[in-house]
Design an enzyme around this catalytic site. Structure first.
Site, short mmCIF file in Angstrom:
data_model
loop_
_atom_site.label_atom_id
_atom_site.label_comp_id
_atom_site.label_asym_id
_atom_site.label_seq_id
_atom_site.Cartn_x
_atom_site.Cartn_y
_atom_site.Cartn_z
N GLY A 131 -44.61 44.89 60.16
CA GLY A 131 -43.60 44.86 59.12
C GLY A 131 -43.41 46.28 58.61
O GLY A 131 -42.42 46.96 58.91
N ARG A 268 -37.07 29.08 18.26
CA ARG A 268 -38.42 28.54 18.03
C ARG A 268 -39.03 29.15 16.76
O ARG A 268 -38.99 30.37 16.58
CB ARG A 268 -39.28 28.89 19.25
CG ARG A 268 -40.73 28.58 19.12
CD ARG A 268 -41.01 27.17 19.52
NE ARG A 268 -42.44 26.88 19.54
CZ ARG A 268 -42.93 25.67 19.67
NH1 ARG A 268 -42.10 24.65 19.82
NH2 ARG A 268 -44.23 25.46 19.68
N GLU A 363 -37.89 45.06 52.31
CA GLU A 363 -37.23 46.36 52.53
C GLU A 363 -38.16 47.52 52.16
O GLU A 363 -37.73 48.54 51.61
CB GLU A 363 -35.89 46.43 51.80
CG GLU A 363 -34.92 45.37 52.32
CD GLU A 363 -33.50 45.51 51.84
OE1 GLU A 363 -33.05 46.65 51.65
OE2 GLU A 363 -32.84 44.47 51.68
N THR A 365 -42.53 47.88 51.04
CA THR A 365 -43.36 47.50 49.89
C THR A 365 -43.41 48.65 48.87
O THR A 365 -43.00 49.78 49.16
CB THR A 365 -44.80 47.22 50.38
OG1 THR A 365 -45.31 48.42 50.97
CG2 THR A 365 -44.84 46.09 51.40
C1 LIG Z 1 -38.76 36.52 51.67
C2 LIG Z 1 -38.75 37.63 52.68
C3 LIG Z 1 -37.55 38.00 53.27
C4 LIG Z 1 -37.53 39.01 54.24
N1 LIG Z 1 -36.35 39.29 54.90
C5 LIG Z 1 -36.38 40.12 55.96
C6 LIG Z 1 -35.20 40.29 56.77
O1 LIG Z 1 -34.15 39.71 56.50
N2 LIG Z 1 -35.29 41.08 57.87
C7 LIG Z 1 -36.44 41.73 58.21
O2 LIG Z 1 -36.45 42.45 59.19
N3 LIG Z 1 -37.57 41.61 57.43
C8 LIG Z 1 -37.56 40.81 56.34
N4 LIG Z 1 -38.70 40.65 55.57
C9 LIG Z 1 -39.92 41.35 55.97
C10 LIG Z 1 -40.34 42.42 54.99
O3 LIG Z 1 -39.50 43.54 55.11
C11 LIG Z 1 -41.83 42.73 55.26
O4 LIG Z 1 -42.58 41.62 54.79
C12 LIG Z 1 -42.28 44.01 54.62
O5 LIG Z 1 -41.68 45.11 55.23
C13 LIG Z 1 -43.82 44.16 54.69
O6 LIG Z 1 -44.28 43.95 55.98
P1 LIG Z 1 -45.49 42.92 56.24
O7 LIG Z 1 -45.20 41.68 55.50
O8 LIG Z 1 -45.70 42.83 57.70
O9 LIG Z 1 -46.74 43.60 55.55
P2 LIG Z 1 -47.76 44.65 56.22
O10 LIG Z 1 -46.99 45.72 56.89
O11 LIG Z 1 -48.75 43.90 57.02
O12 LIG Z 1 -48.46 45.26 54.93
C14 LIG Z 1 -49.45 44.52 54.21
C15 LIG Z 1 -49.91 45.38 53.03
O13 LIG Z 1 -50.45 46.62 53.52
C16 LIG Z 1 -49.77 47.72 52.92
N5 LIG Z 1 -49.67 48.82 53.88
C17 LIG Z 1 -49.24 48.77 55.16
N6 LIG Z 1 -49.27 49.99 55.71
C18 LIG Z 1 -49.72 50.85 54.75
C19 LIG Z 1 -49.97 52.25 54.69
N7 LIG Z 1 -49.72 53.07 55.73
N8 LIG Z 1 -50.45 52.78 53.53
C20 LIG Z 1 -50.69 51.98 52.45
N9 LIG Z 1 -50.46 50.65 52.45
C21 LIG Z 1 -49.98 50.09 53.59
C22 LIG Z 1 -48.41 47.18 52.52
O14 LIG Z 1 -47.82 47.95 51.50
C23 LIG Z 1 -48.77 45.76 52.07
O15 LIG Z 1 -49.26 45.81 50.76
C24 LIG Z 1 -38.73 39.69 54.58
C25 LIG Z 1 -39.93 39.33 53.94
C26 LIG Z 1 -39.96 38.32 53.02
C27 LIG Z 1 -41.28 37.93 52.39
#
Ligand SMILES: Cc1cc2nc3c(=O)[nH]c(=O)nc-3n(C[C@H](O)[C@H](O)[C@H](O)COP(=O)(O)OP(=O)(O)OC[C@H]3O[C@@H](n4cnc5c(N)ncnc54)[C@H](O)[C@@H]3O)c2cc1C
Length: 383
Positions: A131, A268, A363, A365
């Protein structure tokens, strides 16, 4: 930046505000429970221009600015985060990628249906194993004599169940690197595409979020979007320049919480006077209002920079980071002001707070926003 909205934008905002109050707010709780926003309301949003906000009028869009996008998204999110996310992902990801990189023929073929809401667009970057580190994606697109064949799985696809078009980012060279990935249009009717069951999410439950798989999915040669091997660069541009609109969702959600808290605190009574007359409550409301205004200015500043032809990655990150974390603080305060009532589903604040958590994740974190801001800051200050 002019702090007054132009007249035509005020009119667009008011139409959106009325639509949100009449057609969204009364049903948002039901959509949250049913995990679905009915098609007829989405179609109505298309008819008033909410599904082609920045798409040029020549392709059937509203031809509005990014500032307009931030304004209308705030209005919708004030009533329902899910509807706002549907509008944001469709406009800000799928259509924005097409507006940026699609050929004239692709724009002419697809944009009118997308911008009018006849067809919803989904944007597929994230995968089960990547992600944040999206560059590691493994969905492959291989060239054949007839076109392209896609294999792999995408995850978290917003509106994937209702979509008619998928903008899919796939690997076109084996090695890792930003210039090894391309973007493709995949129509829902393509053979080999499988749309999975929606996730059972904490918030944003009215939008469907699904896995989408490609098993020898054949698409024509002309469905490549932009230059070959340039799809990831374009995808990052779409994200970097547009993520303030996720901040706009948060501003709207926080405003919805604040408005509910003020209304409740005025009605309230405790110790013989309305809650709003207690200084502890006033201080919370004052902080909430101030933080929302600060976030709104960051969001609109990023939008205006884009409209002025100076898209600013750092400001976009700051707007998303501050607004999304601000809305969580505001949401918790709103629940506190409502007391036990705020902890129930009878009031919208718990739903808006649940919806907002996505804005700290999708988009990019909050951690990613901080990394990008720090990188830009370092480059700027050490230049
Ligand atoms: C409701 C919902 C809708 C979405 N819609 C879309 C969509 O339409 N299209 C699409 O393509 N995606 C979509 N996403 C995906 C979203 O963009 C990802 O969930 C997001 O980019 C995070 O990726 P991940 O969930 O794999 O987390 P991970 O990448 O596994 O990260 C997990 C944690 O580790 C942290 N982390 C990771 N790498 C690092 C680093 N180098 N340094 C410090 N911290 C780090 C992250 O910040 C997070 O806290 C959606 C997600 C949700 C929940």
């Amino acid at each position: 930046m002019d702090f007054e909205l132009p007249e035509d934008l005020v009119a667009f905002r008011d139409v959106t505000r009325d639509f949100a109050a009449e057609r969204i707010a009364p049903h948002a709780r039901e959509w949250d429970a049913n995990k679905w926003i009915p098609e007829d309301v989405v179609a109505e949003a298309g008819r008033i221009g909410l599904l082609g906000v920045t798409t040029p009028e020549q392709y059937g869009g509203a031809g509005q600015s990014m500032l307009a996008m931030s304004v209308i998204i705030e209005e919708i999110a004030r009533c329902d985060g899910s509807f706002a996310l549907l509008v944001e992902a469709h406009n800000g990801l799928c259509l924005q990628h097409l507006n940026l990189a699609a050929s004239e023929a692709q724009k002419t073929k697809y944009l009118p249906d997308l911008a009018s809401g006849k067809m919803i667009g989904a944007w597929c970057l994230s995968e089960p194993d990547c992600g944040t580190d999206a560059e590691a994606l493994t969905t492959r697109a291989e060239k054949t004599s007839a076109g392209w064949v896609l294999n792999g799985q995408k995850l978290w696809v917003t509106s994937g169940k209702r979509a008619g078009l998928y903008l899919v980012i796939a690997r076109t060279k084996a090695e890792r690197g930003s210039r090894t990935i391309s973007a493709f249009i995949v129509e829902r009717s393509a053979k080999g595409i499988d749309v999975g069951e929606p996730e059972d999410k904490m918030g944003m439950r009215g939008t469907d979020t699904v896995p989408v798989s490609f098993d020898n999915c054949e698409i024509p040669e002309e469905n490549l979007v932009g230059e070959l091997h340039h799809g990831y660069v374009d995808a990052l541009k779409v994200l970097d320049e547009g993520r303030f609109s996720v901040g706009a969702i948060s501003v709207g959600l926080a405003r919805g919480c604040l408005e509910e808290a003020v209304k409740y605190a005025a009605e309230r009574k405790s110790f013989g006077k309305p809650l709003i007359k207690h200084q502890a409550i006033q201080f919370m409301l004052a902080d909430m209002e101030t933080e929302i205004e600060a976030a709104r200015i960051l969001v609109r500043q990023a939008a205006c920079a884009h409209d002025a032809g100076r898209p600013d990655k750092e400001r976009c990150c700051m707007a998303k980071l501050f607004a999304s974390e601000m809305a969580s603080r505001v949401g918790w305060k709103a629940i506190q002001i409502l007391g036990g009532a705020g902890y129930t589903k009878d009031f919208c604040v718990e739903r808006l707070l649940r919806d907002n958590k996505l804005c700290e994740i999708g988009e990019g974190t909050s951690e990613v926003q901080r990394m990008l801001i720090a990188r830009e800051q370092f480059e700027r200050r050490s230049a």
